[in-house]
Design an enzyme around this catalytic site. Structure first.
Site, short mmCIF file in Angstrom:
data_model
loop_
_atom_site.label_atom_id
_atom_site.label_comp_id
_atom_site.label_asym_id
_atom_site.label_seq_id
_atom_site.Cartn_x
_atom_site.Cartn_y
_atom_site.Cartn_z
N CYS A 30 0.83 -1.21 0.00
CA CYS A 30 0.00 0.00 0.00
C CYS A 30 0.86 1.26 0.00
CB CYS A 30 -0.90 0.01 1.24
SG CYS A 30 -1.59 -1.59 1.60
N TYR B 253 9.02 -5.94 9.09
CA TYR B 253 10.09 -6.75 9.68
C TYR B 253 10.74 -7.57 8.56
CZ TYR B 253 7.58 -5.90 14.07
OH TYR B 253 6.95 -5.32 15.13
N VAL C 164 7.26 -21.80 -4.61
CA VAL C 164 6.61 -23.11 -4.53
C VAL C 164 6.05 -23.45 -5.90
CG1 VAL C 164 4.72 -24.40 -3.47
CG2 VAL C 164 6.10 -22.83 -2.09
N ASP D 180 -5.35 -12.00 -0.79
CA ASP D 180 -5.84 -11.65 -2.13
C ASP D 180 -6.06 -12.86 -3.04
OD1 ASP D 180 -5.64 -9.07 -1.28
OD2 ASP D 180 -4.34 -8.38 -2.90
C1 LIG Z 1 0.05 0.03 -5.16
C2 LIG Z 1 -0.86 -0.65 -4.20
C3 LIG Z 1 -1.54 0.08 -3.23
C4 LIG Z 1 -2.41 -0.55 -2.34
N1 LIG Z 1 -3.05 0.21 -1.41
C5 LIG Z 1 -3.85 -0.40 -0.51
C6 LIG Z 1 -4.47 0.37 0.52
O1 LIG Z 1 -4.27 1.58 0.63
N2 LIG Z 1 -5.28 -0.28 1.39
C7 LIG Z 1 -5.50 -1.63 1.31
O2 LIG Z 1 -6.23 -2.18 2.16
N3 LIG Z 1 -4.91 -2.37 0.35
C8 LIG Z 1 -4.10 -1.79 -0.56
N4 LIG Z 1 -3.48 -2.54 -1.52
C9 LIG Z 1 -3.75 -3.98 -1.59
C10 LIG Z 1 -2.85 -4.75 -0.65
O3 LIG Z 1 -1.53 -4.43 -0.89
C11 LIG Z 1 -3.09 -6.24 -0.84
O4 LIG Z 1 -4.44 -6.50 -0.57
C12 LIG Z 1 -2.21 -7.07 0.07
O5 LIG Z 1 -0.85 -6.92 -0.24
C13 LIG Z 1 -2.59 -8.54 -0.05
O6 LIG Z 1 -1.73 -9.28 0.74
P1 LIG Z 1 -1.50 -10.82 0.43
O7 LIG Z 1 -0.54 -11.31 1.46
O8 LIG Z 1 -2.80 -11.52 0.30
O9 LIG Z 1 -0.88 -10.88 -1.03
P2 LIG Z 1 0.42 -10.26 -1.66
O10 LIG Z 1 0.76 -8.94 -1.05
O11 LIG Z 1 0.21 -10.32 -3.13
O12 LIG Z 1 1.55 -11.27 -1.25
C14 LIG Z 1 1.57 -12.56 -1.76
C15 LIG Z 1 3.00 -13.05 -1.79
O13 LIG Z 1 2.99 -14.41 -2.20
C16 LIG Z 1 4.15 -14.64 -2.99
N5 LIG Z 1 3.92 -15.80 -3.84
C17 LIG Z 1 2.99 -15.96 -4.80
N6 LIG Z 1 3.10 -17.18 -5.35
C18 LIG Z 1 4.14 -17.80 -4.74
C19 LIG Z 1 4.73 -19.07 -4.87
N7 LIG Z 1 4.30 -19.95 -5.78
N8 LIG Z 1 5.78 -19.39 -4.07
C20 LIG Z 1 6.24 -18.50 -3.14
N9 LIG Z 1 5.70 -17.28 -2.97
C21 LIG Z 1 4.66 -16.94 -3.75
C22 LIG Z 1 4.29 -13.36 -3.81
O14 LIG Z 1 5.64 -13.20 -4.23
C23 LIG Z 1 3.86 -12.29 -2.80
O15 LIG Z 1 4.97 -11.71 -2.17
C24 LIG Z 1 -2.60 -1.93 -2.42
C25 LIG Z 1 -1.91 -2.69 -3.38
C26 LIG Z 1 -1.05 -2.06 -4.25
C27 LIG Z 1 -0.32 -2.89 -5.26
#
Ligand SMILES: Cc1cc2nc3c(=O)[nH]c(=O)nc-3n(C[C@H](O)[C@H](O)[C@H](O)COP(=O)(O)OP(=O)(O)OC[C@H]3O[C@@H](n4cnc5c(N)ncnc54)[C@H](O)[C@@H]3O)c2cc1C
Length: 459
Positions: free
Chosen positions: A47, A66, A85, A290
């Site tokens: 974000c 961290y 993975v 997500d």
């Molecule tokens: C520019 C931007 C601004 C945003 N602003 C906001 C905001 O203001 N407020 C808000 O609530 N949300 C915001 N979001 C959304 C928020 O960042 C996401 O909802 C959040 O990061 C989701 O977290 P996550 O852990 O589900 O997924 P992700 O952050 O996508 O993390 C998933 C991780 O899994 C890893 N991964 C995937 N497949 C594999 C695999 N096969 N093996 C190993 N690792 C893998 C990826 O490398 C990634 O690091 C924003 C997003 C962006 C891009």
């Protein structure tokens, strides 16, 4: 070698993944917790990427909460970055990963597994989409690549494809870096389609005030490059826009390939199917963030509203349940807030278009009311515009949208709370909200919006 300790493996190390891992380890310190992350960074705020690109945040470490060393030393969690993975064997309870630094395959056994693989930017299949200066913004690495390009190539014209919150936050970031910016929106809706058109227009005016060119109803035909493989033009029916930086910000889609490979339930929209406990169709595998959907607490339907705040909560629930506790994630009301230049835009619940789609008999009302008391000197008194969507049959609030300069972000949370609690507009109009001139008028804009809405409901 098989260890006797219970093993929890988490795939993905950002919001959902690190929440799941931390929670499980806290609940059950004797559990062996391993996080596999294909990127270089874990536990960071995507974000904050627009503020990193704008250079408000100078160093990418400013986004990191961290690092892997902290997790190992302070929390006893093994975090393996640059480990992707590739496959899950649900019969033998094995996860196969590739160490991307050493091109080496490693196998991890699990007792409980959490898939927290997030989402990937939608990459339109357009001619020229693979040109060198066509970017996406999702991960810390994406942010570094984009920021380095701005620093090294000194581009002067950016075209952003997509006019959602991320596209518009990035428009502000790129303007801050001195680029001319055009935002291109496909046909079908206004900018910010999660808002009603009249509210989105207030934002469009702000974009224009900040010299952002807003191009609506545009069907992009492709990107034209030069002999060195760099995009130079965005081609739209009959017109073309010069660009030396193109940013694709047309939404994201869940990363559910691993779940499909493991034959877990995956919904038609690509989200991994989970229950309230974040449990997938396999009882030892959880998924969060997500890569999964949510239940909408107003409509009761499954939706895909990916948010960092939701990912953290879902990850925590997955971690709880993977470590023997019993916790649930009930759902969302679609709350969002964003800063776009000098405006804050926020919403919760249903927009008018969504209420139409759900066949509600609804009425809307809009007010503009000051953000603070008139007795408090303020160089620039500002109104907050609030639009309510209300159920004519039950008198309940269905949705709220707000645009203003001051005091919007926390006020939307009152509406979000009211929506989650199923309050009527009349009940909202009677809320005991705080008052002091620096923060609100006697009648807070929330109460004024509810009173005006109530009159509309009763008319
Ligand atoms: C520019 C931007 C601004 C945003 N602003 C906001 C905001 O203001 N407020 C808000 O609530 N949300 C915001 N979001 C959304 C928020 O960042 C996401 O909802 C959040 O990061 C989701 O977290 P996550 O852990 O589900 O997924 P992700 O952050 O996508 O993390 C998933 C991780 O899994 C890893 N991964 C995937 N497949 C594999 C695999 N096969 N093996 C190993 N690792 C893998 C990826 O490398 C990634 O690091 C924003 C997003 C962006 C891009």
């Amino acid at each position: 070698m098989r260890t006797e300790r219970e093993r929890f493996v988490v795939i993905g190390g950002v919001a959902a993944g690190m929440s799941a891992a931390s929670r499980a380890k806290r609940n059950k310190p004797e559990m062996e917790v391993t996080v596999l992350e294909r990127g270089k960074f874990v536990s960071y705020g995507s974000c904050g990427l627009p503020y990193f690109v704008s250079d408000l945040v100078k160093d990418v470490q400013g986004l990191v909460v961290y690092d892997a060393t902290f997790f190992k030393e302070k929390r006893g969690i093994d975090v393996l970055t640059r480990h992707e993975v590739t496959r899950i064997d649900t019969q033998r309870k094995l996860v196969f990963a590739r160490n991307l630094e050493k091109s080496k395959e490693i196998t991890f056994g699990y007792d409980k597994l959490a898939i927290c693989t997030g989402a990937s930017p939608i990459q339109p299949e357009l001619p020229g989409a693979d040109l060198r200066n066509v970017f996406v913004i999702r991960t810390a690495e994406d942010g570094i690549i984009l920021k380095d390009f701005i620093g090294e190539a000194a581009p002067s014209m950016a075209v952003i494809i997509g006019a959602g919150l991320i596209g518009l936050e990035m428009a502000e970031a790129l303007r801050a870096r001195g680029l001319e910016v055009a935002v291109i929106k496909r046909p079908g809706s206004s900018i910010l389609k999660m808002f009603d058109d009249d509210m989105a227009e207030l934002v469009e005016e702000e974009l224009k005030r900040n010299d952002v060119d807003v191009v609506k109803n545009a069907v992009i035909q492709g990107f034209e490059g030069d002999s060195e493989g760099r995009a130079r033009l965005v081609v739209i029916e009959g017109r073309s826009y010069p660009a030396d930086l193109i940013l694709l910000a047309a939404g994201s889609r869940p990363n559910s390939a691993l779940a499909k490979q493991a034959e877990l339930g995956v919904a038609p929209n690509g989200t991994i199917v989970v229950d309230e406990r974040m449990q997938t169709s396999n009882r030892d595998i959880f998924a969060a963030g997500d890569c999964v959907g949510q239940k909408h607490l107003i409509t009761g339907k499954d939706v895909y509203i990916p948010r960092g705040t939701t990912a953290n909560k879902q990850g925590r629930v997955a971690g709880d349940n993977a470590s023997g506790r019993d916790d649930v994630f009930k759902g969302v009301v679609g709350t969002a807030v964003s800063k776009i230049f000098d405006l804050t835009v926020a919403r919760a619940g249903l927009s008018s278009a969504e209420a139409v789609g759900e066949n509600y008999n609804f009425v809307t009302s809009t007010v503009a009311h000051p953000s603070h008391g008139h007795t408090y000197p303020n160089p620039e008194p500002e109104d907050i515009t609030i639009k309510l969507v209300m159920d004519r049959r039950t008198g309940k609030l269905l949705g709220a949208q707000m645009v203003g300069k001051i005091g919007v972000a926390k006020r939307i949370d009152v509406f979000a709370t009211a929506l989650q609690g199923g309050m009527t507009v009349e009940e909202i109009s009677r809320l005991d909200l705080s008052y002091s001139p620096p923060f609100a008028p006697f009648w807070d804009s929330i109460l004024v919006a509810a009173n005006v809405g109530l009159r509309k409901l009763l008319s």
